[in-house]
Design a protein around this motif. Structure first.
Motif, mmCIF file in Angstrom:
data_model
loop_
_atom_site.group_PDB
_atom_site.id
_atom_site.type_symbol
_atom_site.label_atom_id
_atom_site.label_comp_id
_atom_site.label_asym_id
_atom_site.label_seq_id
_atom_site.Cartn_x
_atom_site.Cartn_y
_atom_site.Cartn_z
ATOM 1 N N MET A 196 -4.076 -43.277 18.390
ATOM 2 C CA MET A 196 -3.975 -44.344 19.388
ATOM 3 C C MET A 196 -3.569 -43.745 20.730
ATOM 4 O O MET A 196 -2.770 -42.820 20.789
ATOM 5 C CB MET A 196 -2.948 -45.385 18.931
ATOM 6 C CG MET A 196 -2.737 -46.516 19.926
ATOM 7 S SD MET A 196 -1.729 -47.849 19.273
ATOM 8 C CE MET A 196 -2.845 -48.587 18.097
ATOM 9 N N ASN A 197 -4.130 -44.288 21.812
ATOM 10 C CA ASN A 197 -3.785 -43.824 23.150
ATOM 11 C C ASN A 197 -2.333 -44.130 23.476
ATOM 12 O O ASN A 197 -1.700 -45.005 22.865
ATOM 13 C CB ASN A 197 -4.694 -44.479 24.198
ATOM 14 C CG ASN A 197 -6.140 -44.044 24.063
ATOM 15 O OD1 ASN A 197 -6.415 -42.933 23.588
ATOM 16 N ND2 ASN A 197 -7.062 -44.895 24.468
ATOM 17 N N TYR A 198 -1.821 -43.422 24.472
ATOM 18 C CA TYR A 198 -0.432 -43.599 24.894
ATOM 19 C C TYR A 198 -0.165 -45.050 25.278
ATOM 20 O O TYR A 198 -0.968 -45.687 25.972
ATOM 21 C CB TYR A 198 -0.143 -42.672 26.072
ATOM 22 C CG TYR A 198 1.250 -42.811 26.639
ATOM 23 C CD1 TYR A 198 2.357 -42.385 25.912
ATOM 24 C CD2 TYR A 198 1.461 -43.380 27.894
ATOM 25 C CE1 TYR A 198 3.633 -42.505 26.420
ATOM 26 C CE2 TYR A 198 2.738 -43.496 28.417
ATOM 27 C CZ TYR A 198 3.826 -43.063 27.680
ATOM 28 O OH TYR A 198 5.093 -43.183 28.181
ATOM 29 N N ILE A 199 0.965 -45.572 24.822
ATOM 30 C CA ILE A 199 1.384 -46.943 25.153
ATOM 31 C C ILE A 199 2.526 -46.842 26.162
ATOM 32 O O ILE A 199 3.645 -46.452 25.802
ATOM 33 C CB ILE A 199 1.855 -47.704 23.904
ATOM 34 C CG1 ILE A 199 0.772 -47.682 22.819
ATOM 35 C CG2 ILE A 199 2.221 -49.141 24.271
ATOM 36 C CD1 ILE A 199 1.231 -48.247 21.484
ATOM 37 N N PRO A 200 2.295 -47.170 27.418
ATOM 38 C CA PRO A 200 3.350 -47.057 28.425
ATOM 39 C C PRO A 200 4.322 -48.229 28.330
ATOM 40 O O PRO A 200 3.994 -49.264 27.722
ATOM 41 C CB PRO A 200 2.575 -47.106 29.743
ATOM 42 C CG PRO A 200 1.390 -47.974 29.427
ATOM 43 C CD PRO A 200 1.037 -47.674 27.990
ATOM 44 N N PRO A 201 5.510 -48.100 28.913
ATOM 45 C CA PRO A 201 6.428 -49.245 28.937
ATOM 46 C C PRO A 201 5.822 -50.450 29.647
ATOM 47 O O PRO A 201 6.088 -51.597 29.297
ATOM 48 C CB PRO A 201 7.643 -48.703 29.700
ATOM 49 C CG PRO A 201 7.575 -47.221 29.523
ATOM 50 C CD PRO A 201 6.114 -46.891 29.494
ATOM 51 N N LEU A 202 4.972 -50.173 30.646
ATOM 52 C CA LEU A 202 4.327 -51.242 31.423
ATOM 53 C C LEU A 202 2.984 -50.717 31.913
ATOM 54 O O LEU A 202 2.875 -49.563 32.323
ATOM 55 C CB LEU A 202 5.201 -51.633 32.619
ATOM 56 C CG LEU A 202 4.576 -52.602 33.632
ATOM 57 C CD1 LEU A 202 4.399 -53.979 33.007
ATOM 58 C CD2 LEU A 202 5.425 -52.689 34.883
ATOM 59 N N ASP A 203 1.974 -51.572 31.887
ATOM 60 C CA ASP A 203 0.647 -51.199 32.374
ATOM 61 C C ASP A 203 0.150 -52.293 33.313
ATOM 62 O O ASP A 203 -0.138 -53.409 32.879
ATOM 63 C CB ASP A 203 -0.307 -51.013 31.199
ATOM 64 C CG ASP A 203 -1.698 -50.557 31.634
ATOM 65 O OD1 ASP A 203 -1.928 -50.418 32.848
ATOM 66 O OD2 ASP A 203 -2.547 -50.331 30.756
ATOM 67 N N LEU A 204 0.059 -51.983 34.606
ATOM 68 C CA LEU A 204 -0.392 -52.960 35.596
ATOM 69 C C LEU A 204 -1.895 -52.901 35.829
ATOM 70 O O LEU A 204 -2.453 -53.792 36.482
ATOM 71 C CB LEU A 204 0.332 -52.737 36.925
ATOM 72 C CG LEU A 204 1.840 -52.983 36.926
ATOM 73 C CD1 LEU A 204 2.437 -52.594 38.277
ATOM 74 C CD2 LEU A 204 2.162 -54.435 36.606
ATOM 75 N N THR A 205 -2.540 -51.863 35.328
ATOM 76 C CA THR A 205 -3.956 -51.682 35.639
ATOM 77 C C THR A 205 -4.825 -52.758 35.000
ATOM 78 O O THR A 205 -5.810 -53.209 35.599
ATOM 79 C CB THR A 205 -4.437 -50.297 35.182
ATOM 80 O OG1 THR A 205 -4.264 -50.163 33.763
ATOM 81 C CG2 THR A 205 -3.644 -49.192 35.886
ATOM 82 N N GLN A 206 -4.471 -53.179 33.785
ATOM 83 C CA GLN A 206 -5.294 -54.187 33.115
ATOM 84 C C GLN A 206 -5.223 -55.529 33.840
ATOM 85 O O GLN A 206 -6.223 -56.240 33.953
ATOM 86 C CB GLN A 206 -4.837 -54.334 31.664
ATOM 87 C CG GLN A 206 -5.063 -53.089 30.827
ATOM 88 C CD GLN A 206 -4.623 -53.286 29.388
ATOM 89 O OE1 GLN A 206 -5.189 -54.111 28.654
ATOM 90 N NE2 GLN A 206 -3.609 -52.544 28.961
ATOM 91 N N GLN A 207 -4.045 -55.863 34.319
ATOM 92 C CA GLN A 207 -3.896 -57.106 35.077
ATOM 93 C C GLN A 207 -4.758 -57.072 36.327
ATOM 94 O O GLN A 207 -5.453 -58.042 36.656
ATOM 95 C CB GLN A 207 -2.426 -57.306 35.457
ATOM 96 C CG GLN A 207 -2.150 -58.594 36.202
ATOM 97 C CD GLN A 207 -0.717 -58.680 36.694
ATOM 98 O OE1 GLN A 207 -0.441 -58.376 37.856
ATOM 99 N NE2 GLN A 207 0.190 -59.069 35.817
ATOM 100 N N TYR A 208 -4.725 -55.936 37.027
ATOM 101 C CA TYR A 208 -5.506 -55.839 38.261
ATOM 102 C C TYR A 208 -7.001 -55.923 37.970
ATOM 103 O O TYR A 208 -7.744 -56.590 38.702
ATOM 104 C CB TYR A 208 -5.204 -54.539 39.004
ATOM 105 C CG TYR A 208 -6.063 -54.396 40.247
ATOM 106 C CD1 TYR A 208 -5.840 -55.217 41.360
ATOM 107 C CD2 TYR A 208 -7.125 -53.497 40.282
ATOM 108 C CE1 TYR A 208 -6.647 -55.121 42.484
ATOM 109 C CE2 TYR A 208 -7.929 -53.400 41.402
ATOM 110 C CZ TYR A 208 -7.690 -54.214 42.507
ATOM 111 O OH TYR A 208 -8.494 -54.127 43.609
ATOM 112 N N GLN A 209 -7.451 -55.283 36.903
ATOM 113 C CA GLN A 209 -8.871 -55.323 36.573
ATOM 114 C C GLN A 209 -9.344 -56.752 36.344
ATOM 115 O O GLN A 209 -10.454 -57.133 36.742
ATOM 116 C CB GLN A 209 -9.140 -54.467 35.340
ATOM 117 C CG GLN A 209 -9.011 -52.973 35.600
ATOM 118 C CD GLN A 209 -8.947 -52.142 34.328
ATOM 119 O OE1 GLN A 209 -9.068 -52.687 33.213
ATOM 120 N NE2 GLN A 209 -8.737 -50.847 34.465
#
Length: 386
Positions: free
Chosen positions: A1-14
């Motif tokens: 599985m890919n790295y799971i960050p504490p927070l990911d804002l990129t998906q929201q922006y997309q």
């Protein structure tokens, strides 16, 4: 599985990219970059969302606290009761106006201000109470407002991490005399830069804050008080207006993740996962558990973080040093052990990945990672000779 960050804002922006691009382009084309109709629209919509008569946009959540304190003329000689378990801005702005932060211990379940201890901290110099709805968990505002009213104190809600949270069905930021919000990008309602706001239903205070945020000028080049430059720019207001329409659904997704986390993590020995208290609806800005395993301390926590990282799971520690133990507040003279709950909790908390787009598979991987890391690290610690 890919790295799971504490927070990911990129998906929201997309998801929002077309709308955000159009909104930003419209602002740029308008030539109205500071205040103006776009900012006013957001202020009106946010006030309606929170349930207050007014919202005053400003540069940051930190400035929101500063403006609120100044609006009530809190300054040298005054004391403000607050929590030692929060980001420094809360106490920092109390100090910035010349007042003294008075720290009260926290509740072990919510990590919020322990309301059982507030009354004993009130003196003839106390002017305000500043509760923090930490990690998106609301304070019992019914009880806190009763304490404040009984002693004639101002209540300034620090809602930086709790936009959309409710207590008994009412939004935080609408209970106190003012509510202070941050729109830092990582917040539940985050801009693409800095931003903040103050909410209130006191018209006179709202006008005073508007005056203070704009160099103390009621009209151009006429300055009646010493103010600051703390205006919410129109590009951020346009972005926030778009995101406000999604906030409740994002918070609902956070709630579903928190429920799933709790169901799984509560089955693991040595872990105390957070849960909402009766009467409150948390918005889970962070999902912060306590490591309560035998030999649990900051060294064990760091070892667990390292193992999680090795499994592709990010984590954070909020906050490793309580404010009363920060070097900047050493002169206040809080001895070790005076606030025992926060001092213990600060050594045990660990924040897991939390953002609306976190998938069930990612959540399962996080839970599995916590279980295996805890088992491995505790076993190693207990096997190591003292």
């Amino acid at each position: 599985m890919n790295y799971i960050p504490p927070l990911d804002l990129t998906q929201q922006y997309q998801t929002l990219e077309p709308d955000i691009r159009q909104a930003v382009t419209d602002v740029l084309a308008s030539g109205r970059y500071i205040n103006g109709p776009v900012v006013q629209t957001f202020e009106q919509q946010f006030a309606a969302y929170i349930g207050t008569a007014d919202c005053i946009g400003c540069n940051s959540g930190t400035d929101a606290l500063l403006l609120a304190l100044r609006a009530y003329d809190i300054g040298p000689g005054d004391e403000v009761i607050t929590t030692p378990f929060t980001f420094i801005a809360t106490a920092e702005m109390i100090s910035a106006v010349g007042a003294t932060p008075v720290f009260v211990d926290i509740d072990a379940q919510t990590y919020n201000l322990d309301l059982n201890q507030v009354a004993a901290a009130i003196t003839d110099r106390t002017k305000a109470i500043m509760p923090v709805h930490l990690f998106g968990q609301p304070v019992d505002m019914t009880r806190l407002m009763a304490i404040a009213q009984a002693h004639g104190l101002i209540v300034i809600e620090d809602c930086a991490q709790a936009t959309g949270a409710t207590w008994q069905g009412q939004k935080v930021g609408s209970f106190g005399h003012v509510g202070c919000f941050s729109f830092y990008p990582t917040k539940n309602l985050g801009a693409c830069g800095d931003g903040g706001a103050v909410t209130t239903s006191d018209g006179a205070i709202a006008e005073k804050i508007r005056l203070l945020r704009n160099h103390g000028q009621p009209q151009t080049y006429c300055h009646t008080v010493v103010g600051i430059n703390s205006r919410l720019d129109a590009i951020q207001a346009a972005i926030l207006t778009i995101k406000l329409g999604y906030l409740d659904s994002w918070n609902a997704q956070r709630q579903a993740i928190a429920d799933r986390y709790y169901s799984a993590l509560s089955q693991i020995d040595g872990v105390d996962p957070p849960r909402a208290i009766a009467g409150g609806q948390a918005v889970w800005h962070q999902y912060t558990l306590r490591l309560t395993a035998k030999a649990a301390d900051s060294d064990l926590r760091q070892a667990i973080r390292q193992q999680l990282q090795a499994q592709g799971i990010g984590s954070m520690i909020y906050y490793p040093i309580p404010l009363h133990q920060q070097p900047v507040y050493a002169a206040l003279g809080y001895p070790a052990g005076q606030l025992p709950v926060v001092e213990q909790v600060a050594q045990q908390v660990l924040s897991l990945p939390m953002f609306p787009e976190l998938t069930p598979a990612q959540q399962d991987h996080v839970v599995s990672g916590v279980r295996s890391a805890l088992a491995d690290v505790v076993t190693q610690v207990l096997k190591t000779p003292a």
